[in-house]
Design a protein around this motif. Structure first.
Motif, PDB file in Angstrom:
ATOM      1  N   LEU A 114       0.831  -1.206   0.000  1.00 41.82           N
ATOM      2  CA  LEU A 114       0.000   0.000   0.000  1.00 41.82           C
ATOM      3  C   LEU A 114       0.865   1.256   0.000  1.00 41.82           C
ATOM      4  O   LEU A 114       0.597   2.216  -0.719  1.00 41.82           O
ATOM      5  CB  LEU A 114      -0.917   0.017   1.225  1.00 41.82           C
ATOM      6  N   PHE A 118       0.900   2.376  -3.957  1.00 40.61           N
ATOM      7  CA  PHE A 118      -0.118   3.422  -4.056  1.00 40.61           C
ATOM      8  C   PHE A 118       0.359   4.747  -3.492  1.00 40.61           C
ATOM      9  O   PHE A 118      -0.426   5.686  -3.361  1.00 40.61           O
ATOM     10  CB  PHE A 118      -1.405   2.973  -3.369  1.00 40.61           C
ATOM     11  N   LYS A 119       1.647   4.816  -3.128  1.00 35.16           N
ATOM     12  CA  LYS A 119       2.267   6.066  -2.654  1.00 35.16           C
ATOM     13  C   LYS A 119       1.480   6.686  -1.503  1.00 35.16           C
ATOM     14  O   LYS A 119       1.203   7.888  -1.503  1.00 35.16           O
ATOM     15  CB  LYS A 119       2.366   7.082  -3.798  1.00 35.16           C
ATOM     16  N   LEU A 120       1.071   5.862  -0.540  1.00 31.46           N
ATOM     17  CA  LEU A 120       0.341   6.388   0.615  1.00 31.46           C
ATOM     18  C   LEU A 120       1.327   6.679   1.728  1.00 31.46           C
ATOM     19  O   LEU A 120       2.425   6.135   1.758  1.00 31.46           O
ATOM     20  CB  LEU A 120      -0.694   5.372   1.095  1.00 31.46           C
ATOM     21  N   GLN A 121       0.905   7.552   2.659  1.00 30.59           N
ATOM     22  CA  GLN A 121       1.776   7.871   3.787  1.00 30.59           C
ATOM     23  C   GLN A 121       1.906   6.668   4.709  1.00 30.59           C
ATOM     24  O   GLN A 121       0.904   6.071   5.100  1.00 30.59           O
ATOM     25  CB  GLN A 121       1.209   9.039   4.578  1.00 30.59           C
ATOM     26  N   VAL A 125      -1.113   4.441   6.772  1.00 37.31           N
ATOM     27  CA  VAL A 125      -1.332   3.036   6.411  1.00 37.31           C
ATOM     28  C   VAL A 125      -1.070   2.128   7.609  1.00 37.31           C
ATOM     29  O   VAL A 125      -1.864   1.234   7.920  1.00 37.31           O
ATOM     30  CB  VAL A 125      -0.422   2.630   5.233  1.00 37.31           C
TER      31      VAL A 125
ATOM     32  N   SER B 328      -5.565   8.348  -2.995  1.00 30.60           N
ATOM     33  CA  SER B 328      -4.278   8.055  -3.616  1.00 30.60           C
ATOM     34  C   SER B 328      -4.256   8.484  -5.073  1.00 30.60           C
ATOM     35  O   SER B 328      -5.070   8.043  -5.884  1.00 30.60           O
ATOM     36  CB  SER B 328      -3.994   6.561  -3.505  1.00 30.60           C
ATOM     37  N   ALA B 330      -1.736   7.859  -7.032  1.00 34.15           N
ATOM     38  CA  ALA B 330      -1.120   6.775  -7.801  1.00 34.15           C
ATOM     39  C   ALA B 330      -2.179   5.810  -8.315  1.00 34.15           C
ATOM     40  O   ALA B 330      -2.152   5.385  -9.471  1.00 34.15           O
ATOM     41  CB  ALA B 330      -0.113   6.029  -6.917  1.00 34.15           C
TER      42      ALA B 330
END
Lengths: 328, 346
Positions: A114, A118-121, A125, B328, B330
């Motif tokens: 994730l 999906f480049k989430l923080q 996450v 998101s 992305a």
């Protein structure tokens, strides 16, 4: 070895931490006669072995520039799964061990994917991971489950003698072994060097052709694995599974890593430092127990104070480092 | 206004989520919208949800501003515990009988005790603000310090025990009704109105957004970013303190260990649900209030459906992941690319 090397901003926090540990231990030894008993020292490792294991995983995550808030919950989930399988399904320890370690790795893999894909923080996450793992504990059971499975109790009560009147438990040995593996991984493997490179500057690491995506995901898998292993040690230590075990352990693990000299901005840190960090937390706890008149909440205040001092130190070192660079 | 422009509004998706949650409640509980008058107070599911969401709504408003400046405050739960402990310790109270008349006696005047609790909350917030804006620490770490030490401090104040409050007038904040509506709702409304006026009628909202979008550029354009961030954390501390007083008043006691536990996570989740990006910049206070209500309605549904409340955390976790994925970029790019590819083939 020259003096300047000690004042290197990279190793200075570790030098300060180690001196602080010696100072606190020396203070204990002067104040209380029993403090010098080797067993008191070994107990630091026995009582905090699980924290060493969890904090080593956390150190890798922080060096890579991330953070993992789910570790405490994964520890709790591990105790819960172990206890249920042992008590209700009569699995023995060696059947449960691979399963819970795999669960920890899967959790880490899920969060790593994730974060990376999906480049989430990482913060948010792993927060979700924290909710999920604790929630799953409660889904299994809201009560504490005591473990009476013989394969668990034998391991939990197993003591390895170290000379006369001193012994170490299984969890102490596992903690030291995992620490050795951690040091080897961090400083002697391609994986370790890539983690440092990503923490230093992710873009540069990518331009250098390092496997950034794979390594970042692997860091969270490693942290999940360490949390699950830490959970196994907690299960042995407590001989029970409970959804409220290890509440707030993520904070202790982060604190241990920071006090041990790992920079929260990533790229700098020593796995050995984390051991010293955990030991300092342990010594503070032991001192408070020996004192007898101080209440347990002073531990939290002391940890917060130490965290403050070391974060301040990191900022100062960071600033002076930048000044030197601009002068040059 | 066509449908597309409505669905692009920032409050559209939070409102849809809230509507769906309410409908789920209504489906399983036809009495959901009924409101009864009992003892001069309104009782009913909707009132209950508003009342119970009050502490999280308050904290989430402070958190919204903090997040808008690219920060985060994970110490609000600890601040709730500290301010609750201060209020409880100062008020304490006992029931005394003088000349056959029962009177409630507090240790210190109640207004003073509440001011002290709010003051301590402000101090906690300003401490965080000092570490972030003055020292330059990362917000997560700066507030982590207070999060670790705060519960210790709260327990220090309460002596490690749960302090019970016996001063009846204090219970008004968490249990009382004013014109038939729980008093806590007025507190939320008051803070929300003042904040909305400040944000939309003065340049403050613009400044906060500017600092969050680009700190350097905002500094060059003459905004004192440091002072702004400092006071934004201070305000967040005050909202946590108000929540702490409401909670202490509601449960008639202060528990240094458990008051406000995990509340920082609920507040952050409410902000994220309300459509404020966790990367800072554009924010929506109304969205945050809706976010807090979504969370509370969700919990209410779980309780009223007879699902074991333990599932609550798992559901929240799934909500976190889904909200993150929706935000998101992305993922959006991935889906968008796939769609264009399919269209290209066709």
């Amino acid at each position: 070895m020259n003096f300047a090397r000690f004042l290197n901003p990279r190793s200075l926090p570790l030098v300060i931490t180690t001196s602080l540990f010696a100072l606190l231990y020396g203070f204990g030894a002067v104040s209380y006669d029993a403090f010098l008993s080797p067993q008191v020292f070994v107990n630091l490792l026995i009582d905090n072995g699980f924290l060493v294991v969890v904090a080593v995983g956390m150190t890798f995550v922080i060096i890579s520039g991330g953070i993992d808030l789910s570790v405490g919950s994964i520890v709790a989930l591990t105790t819960m799964v172990s206890a249920t399988l042992a008590q209700q399904h009569h699995w023995n320890f060696w059947q449960i061990l691979p399963l819970v370690l795999a669960i920890g790795c899967l959790f880490g893999l899920f969060m790593g994917v994730l974060i990376q894909v999906f480049k989430l923080q990482a913060f948010i996450v792993t927060l979700g991971g924290m909710f999920l793992a604790r929630g799953l504990c409660y889904v299994i059971s809201i009560d504490s489950i005591s473990i009476t499975e013989p394969s668990f109790t034998v391991l939990a009560e197993y003591r390895i003698p170290l000379g006369e009147e001193t012994f170490v438990s299984t969890s102490g040995v596992v903690a030291i072994a995992l620490l050795a593996v951690g040091v080897y991984l961090a400083h002697y493997t391609r994986f370790g060097r890539t983690v440092y490179a990503i923490g230093g500057n992710e873009r540069s690491a990518m331009l250098m052709g390092l496997p950034v995506a794979k390594t970042k995901i692997m860091v969270y898998v490693l942290s999940g694995f360490c949390s699950a292993l830490g959970g196994v040690l907690v299960t042995l230590y407590m001989q029970s599974g409970y959804g409220l075990h290890a509440l707030g352990m993520e904070l202790d693990a982060i604190a241990a890593a920071v006090i041990g000299g790992t920079l929260l901005t990533g790229g700098v840190g020593y796995v050995v430092g984390t051991l010293v960090g955990v030991m300092i937390l342990g010594v503070i706890q032991t001192l408070i127990v020996f004192d007898g008149s101080l209440s347990s909440w002073w531990t939290r205040i002391a940890i917060g104070g130490l965290l403050f001092v070391f974060c301040l130190l990191q900022r100062l070192l960071d600033r002076s480092g930048k000044k030197i660079r601009t002068k040059n | 206004m066509n449908l597309q422009s409505i669905s692009k509004g920032r409050l559209f998706w939070p409102l849809v989520a809230l509507f769906l949650m309410v409908m789920v409640n209504f489906w399983f509980n036809p009495d959901f919208f009924s409101i009864k008058v009992v003892n001069n107070g309104l009782y009913g599911s909707v009132i209950d949800i508003l009342n119970r969401a009050a502490p999280v709504m308050l904290i989430a408003m402070g958190m919204t501003l903090v997040i808008a400046t690219r920060g985060i405050d994970i110490s609000v739960g600890a601040t709730v515990a500290i301010s609750g402990a201060i209020a409880a310790a100062l008020i304490g109270g006992s029931l005394e009988i003088k000349d056959g008349v029962q009177t409630y006696v507090s240790n210190t005047p109640m207004s003073l005790a509440i001011l002290a609790a709010l003051g301590v909350g402000l101090l906690c917030g300003l401490w965080n603000g000092f570490l972030v804006a003055g020292v330059g620490m990362q917000p997560i770490i700066a507030t982590l310090i207070l999060m670790v030490a705060g519960r210790g401090i709260a327990q220090l104040i309460t002596g490690g025990q749960i302090v019970t409050i016996y001063y009846e007038p204090f219970f008004f904040f968490g249990n009382g009704f004013f014109l038939g509506v729980p008093f806590a709702i007025y507190l939320v409304a008051a803070v929300a109105v003042v904040l909305l006026l400040l944000v939309h009628r003065t340049a403050l909202g613009l400044f906060v957004q500017a600092v969050g979008l680009n700190p350097t550029a905002s500094r060059f354009s003459g905004i004192s970013a440091r002072a702004l961030i400092f006071w934004v954390y201070g305000f967040c501390g005050v909202t946590a303190a108000v929540a702490g007083v409401i909670i202490a008043s509601n449960v008639k006691s202060a528990d240094g260990n458990n008051a406000g536990l995990m509340m920082e996570l609920d507040a952050i989740l409410a902000v994220a649900l309300g459509g404020t990006s966790l990367d800072g910049g554009r924010f929506s206070l109304i969205g945050t209030l809706i976010g807090a209500l979504i969370l509370q309605t969700l919990s209410y549904a779980i309780y009223s459906l007879g699902v074991p409340p333990e599932i609550n955390l798992v559901v929240k976790a799934i909500v976190v992941f889904v909200v993150c994925l929706i935000q998101s970029e992305a993922l959006r790019n991935m889906l968008f690319q796939r769609r264009t590819r399919v269209e290209g083939q066709a």
